[in-house]
Design an enzyme around this catalytic site. Sequence first.
Site, short mmCIF file in Angstrom:
data_model
loop_
_atom_site.label_atom_id
_atom_site.label_comp_id
_atom_site.label_asym_id
_atom_site.label_seq_id
_atom_site.Cartn_x
_atom_site.Cartn_y
_atom_site.Cartn_z
N ARG A 1 0.86 -1.19 0.00
CA ARG A 1 0.00 0.00 0.00
C ARG A 1 0.89 1.24 0.00
O ARG A 1 0.62 2.22 -0.67
CB ARG A 1 -0.96 0.01 1.20
CG ARG A 1 -1.76 1.31 1.28
CD ARG A 1 -3.02 1.27 2.15
NE ARG A 1 -2.96 0.37 3.28
CZ ARG A 1 -2.27 0.58 4.40
NH1 ARG A 1 -1.58 1.70 4.55
NH2 ARG A 1 -2.27 -0.31 5.36
N TYR B 1 -17.12 16.66 -14.46
CA TYR B 1 -17.47 15.25 -14.62
C TYR B 1 -18.48 14.83 -13.53
O TYR B 1 -18.35 15.23 -12.37
CB TYR B 1 -16.17 14.42 -14.51
CG TYR B 1 -16.41 12.94 -14.54
CD1 TYR B 1 -16.73 12.30 -15.74
CD2 TYR B 1 -16.34 12.18 -13.39
CE1 TYR B 1 -16.97 10.94 -15.77
CE2 TYR B 1 -16.57 10.81 -13.41
CZ TYR B 1 -16.90 10.20 -14.60
OH TYR B 1 -17.14 8.85 -14.63
N ASP C 1 -8.44 18.60 -14.07
CA ASP C 1 -8.69 17.27 -14.64
C ASP C 1 -8.25 17.32 -16.11
O ASP C 1 -8.88 17.98 -16.93
CB ASP C 1 -10.19 16.95 -14.50
CG ASP C 1 -10.54 15.55 -14.99
OD1 ASP C 1 -9.85 15.04 -15.89
OD2 ASP C 1 -11.53 14.99 -14.49
N LYS D 1 -9.14 6.25 -19.50
CA LYS D 1 -9.48 6.76 -20.82
C LYS D 1 -8.25 6.69 -21.75
O LYS D 1 -7.75 5.61 -21.96
CB LYS D 1 -10.03 8.18 -20.69
CG LYS D 1 -11.06 8.34 -19.54
CD LYS D 1 -12.35 7.58 -19.76
CE LYS D 1 -13.21 7.47 -18.52
NZ LYS D 1 -13.58 8.74 -17.90
C1 PLP Z 1 -14.04 9.08 -16.59
C2 PLP Z 1 -13.68 10.40 -16.05
C3 PLP Z 1 -13.42 10.58 -14.68
C4 PLP Z 1 -13.56 9.47 -13.66
O1 PLP Z 1 -12.60 8.49 -13.84
P1 PLP Z 1 -12.84 6.93 -13.44
O2 PLP Z 1 -11.57 6.31 -13.87
O3 PLP Z 1 -14.04 6.47 -14.18
O4 PLP Z 1 -13.04 6.89 -11.96
C5 PLP Z 1 -13.03 11.84 -14.27
N1 PLP Z 1 -12.93 12.87 -15.12
C6 PLP Z 1 -13.19 12.74 -16.44
C7 PLP Z 1 -13.06 13.92 -17.34
C8 PLP Z 1 -13.58 11.51 -16.94
O5 PLP Z 1 -13.85 11.39 -18.25
#
Ligand code: PLP
Length: 388
Positions: free
Chosen positions: A51, A103, A175, A200
């Site tokens: 961890r 998001y 983000d 993504k």
């Molecule tokens: C998918 C997404 C998230 C969340 O990520 P997860 O891996 O699904 O927890 C946050 N911000 C954006 C812009 C996203 O497309």
Amino acid sequence: MGHSKETTLAHGGNQQGYQEKHTGAVNPPIYLSSTYHQQQLNEFGDYDYSRSGNPTRDQLEVAIAKLENGTAGFAFSSGMAAISSAFMLLHAGDHIVITKDVYGGTFRCVTQLLTQFSIEHTFVDMTNPVEIEEAIQPNTKVIYMETPANPLLQITDIRKVVQLAKNNSCLTFLDNTFMTPLHQQPLDLGVDIVLHSATKFLSGHSDIVAGLAVTKNQELAASLKFVQNTYGAILGATDCYQLLQGMKTLEPRFTRSVSSAIKLAEFFHSHNEIEHVYYPGLHHHPGSSIHAKQSTSPGAVLSFVLKDHVDAKSFVEQLSIPVFAVSLGAVESILSHPATMSHAAMPAEEREARGISQRLFRLSVGIENEEDLIEDFKNALTVKAGVL
Ligand SMILES: *Cc1c(COP(=O)(O)O)cnc(C)c1O
């Protein structure tokens, strides 16, 4: 000497000291060990418990830190784990100014979870500096950005928001999921913490769920390390390996997807059955010139609105290439319907007011042949126009 991003990516962030010492293995070993033998009483090695630290995770964390021009990277079990962990740097009574086009999972975290700990928030139109400034309070600690935002690709002027934050002694979180560190480097623009859903584009194959955070501020790095170890939402060694493998091909994947996205955006823009296209690469798109000053491409995600007479249901049924699903950033194109997917929980009037109608679709462009994609959409749109 720093290498270019694609070189760093191709080698999975490998550098002196991180190559596998015993065999020279090109791919990092997956260290499936929760604990580590200590050689001496009172003398501990680099690792004690996974961890707190794992060599496979270390390699990924070093790679993402390099790619974002940061000094410390952290790998989490999802994008939401990375985002929620970053918010754990706040204390009761603190306040967040956050984009209203955030998001959905981040919206839920801020409105339903952080409020339980008396961390307050104000949603703003992040494209409007006056509104941001008016929302800043004496207890505001973080300004939270997402650019381009989802699903209408709104553009935030990163430099401007960073300046506002600095004037008011706030941190900035951003983000960076949509642009990836290849085409937008927020730390260079003064952002304090960059966050990613590595689910993504970074992983790119619709296979794993993962999150990353990066900073170049030593104090924030120490705090993030503390939260990562305390909260414990770490990414497992196997997923770290898989993410590193995905990242090796980020440059060719993303470059290909962007170039197809530009062509598809133009195709939709000039198509009779399309009401509107949202894409930072189109000149009419609000903020496109700001985006061009802070990013090196318009990205691989676009949204479009079907004209009233086009039957949305059969449009989707006629398509044969894109996956019809939530998520984005994969080798296969993914078509989403925000009104019934990502924004389903939002009241209909609120959705409509924000431009997220039943006729809006979001397309994450994959690496398929672009002519095949255009043909597929042309067919789905033509059939509808002809039959109706
Ligand atoms: C998918 C997404 C998230 C969340 O990520 P997860 O891996 O699904 O927890 C946050 N911000 C954006 C812009 C996203 O497309």
